[in-house]
Design an enzyme around this catalytic site. Sequence first.
Site, PDB file in Angstrom:
ATOM      1  CG  HIS A 149       5.099   7.218   4.552  1.00 39.77           C
ATOM      2  ND1 HIS A 149       6.363   7.209   4.005  1.00 39.77           N
ATOM      3  CD2 HIS A 149       4.763   5.924   4.748  1.00 39.77           C
ATOM      4  CE1 HIS A 149       6.769   5.951   3.862  1.00 39.77           C
ATOM      5  NE2 HIS A 149       5.827   5.151   4.308  1.00 39.77           N
ATOM      6  CD  GLU A 183       3.601   4.388   1.892  1.00 40.64           C
ATOM      7  OE1 GLU A 183       2.794   4.054   2.768  1.00 40.64           O
ATOM      8  OE2 GLU A 183       4.696   3.850   1.745  1.00 40.64           O
ATOM      9  CG  ASP A 241       0.938  -0.254   4.869  1.00 40.94           C
ATOM     10  OD1 ASP A 241       0.382  -0.348   3.752  1.00 40.94           O
ATOM     11  OD2 ASP A 241       1.948   0.457   5.081  1.00 40.94           O
ATOM     12  CD  GLU A 272      -0.159   3.224   5.524  1.00 39.90           C
ATOM     13  OE1 GLU A 272      -0.535   3.469   6.689  1.00 39.90           O
ATOM     14  OE2 GLU A 272       1.038   3.227   5.192  1.00 39.90           O
TER      15      GLU A 272
HETATM   16 CA    CA Z   1       2.756   2.348   4.166  1.00 43.44          CA
END
Ligand code: CA
Length: 379
Positions: A300, A250, A198, A224
Site C-alpha cells: 500500500h 493496508e 478499491d 480491494e
Molecule cells: Ca486502499
Amino acid sequence: MLIKDIRVHMREAALAAENQYAYAQAWTRHRRAIFCEIQTDTGLVGWGEAYPGFGVAIRDFIEHVYRPILLGQDPRDTEVLWDRCYQRVRDQGRKGVAMVALSAIDIALWDLRGKAAREPVWRQLGGRYRERVPTYATGLFHFPGADPMLILQKRASELVKRGFRAIKLACGFGLGRDIERVRAVRDAIGRDIRLMIDANQAYTATEAIQLANRIAQYNIAWLEEPVPPEDLAGYRRVRAAVPIPIAGGEVEYTHYGIRDLIAADAVDILQPDITITGGFTAYRRILVLAQAHNVAVCPHGWVSAVGLLANVQLCAVIPPLPPRLFEDGPILELDETVNPFGRSLLGATFRMEGDVITVPEEPGLGEGIRLSGVAADEG
Ligand code: CA
C-alpha cells in the site's frame, strides 16, 4: 554510532478546491505528512515517515514513549530496538498509533543502517530481486462537478497518456454508482490497462459479492478492502464467491496482524503499508509469512517523500510470490493526487520513467532527500 536525538516534523497544506475529493468514507481537503529525523553522534541522520492520520498523537508517541528507549542506542540494532519498543507498548499498543509511530522510527533506523554501511537499504535487507519497480496509479476518487463521470474519464485517460499501465479506481459509493464508474473508466482506458477496484471497506460481504459479480466482465485485476477490516469471515465469503482476486491488509499491523489475515484465508494479495504496519523490521517478518503461505504482496502506498523511498527499497526486496519465469509482481501503489510533500521533496536519486521507478544505488533510502528544508523552516 549512537542515537543522539529524535525529532518529528509535521506538515499540513490545504488542497485547492479542484484537488479535493471523496473516497468511500470521507472527503479529503488537506494533505498532511509526518517525518521523523534520527540524529547520531557521527553526524549521520536517518529519515522515516509515519502515516499521518493521527498527527500530534504520533509525534507524542515518538517523543515520549520511544525516544527514551532509543537515546544512546546503536541505530544499527534494528531487530533488537524494534522488539524493545514493541515490548514497551505491547499491552495497549499492538495496533494503531503506537505501531504507526514505530514505523517512522524503524524506517529512519534502516536509513541510518544503510548510510553507516554505505549501502542501500535493499542490500542491508539481503539484496534486491529487481532493479526497477513497476507502479500503478491511484487517483480516481470522486471529484465533484457537473459531470463526475466525465471528470473521471478525463483523469483516467490522462494517467494512461502519462504511461501508467495499471490504474486503481475508488468505489464503495453504492453498487449502482460503482458499476457506472467501472464502466466509464474501462471505456476511457481500453481493454489493455490493468484496472483495480478499491471499495475502502464500504460493503457487507453480500453487497461486495453482488458488486464483484456485476463488474467481473470488465476484467478487474483485484477488488480491494471489500468489507471492514475486522470482518475476516466476510473477506473469506467474498473471496470464495467471486472470480476477482481479493486484496487487503493496508490497515493491519505487524507480522502478528498479518498472520491472522493469512490464517483466515482472507486475501489473495496482501497490502501492508510500511508507514503503518511497523516499518522494514515488521515488513521483513511479514514477507517470511507471505512466502511460507504463498500469498502475493503489493505494498500500500499513501505516502509522502520518505515513505515513497522506503516503498521503492521494499519493492526491491519482496521475493517473487510465487517464483516463475515471467514475473509480474509486486506492483507499487503510487499516489497520483496532489501532495506538496511528495516527489517534489526528492532529489536526483528518484528516477521514474513512465510507470517504472529505478531502485537507487545510493546509501540508505537514497541520498538527495530535500528534507533539510523541512527541518529548517520550523519556528
Ligand atoms: Ca486502499
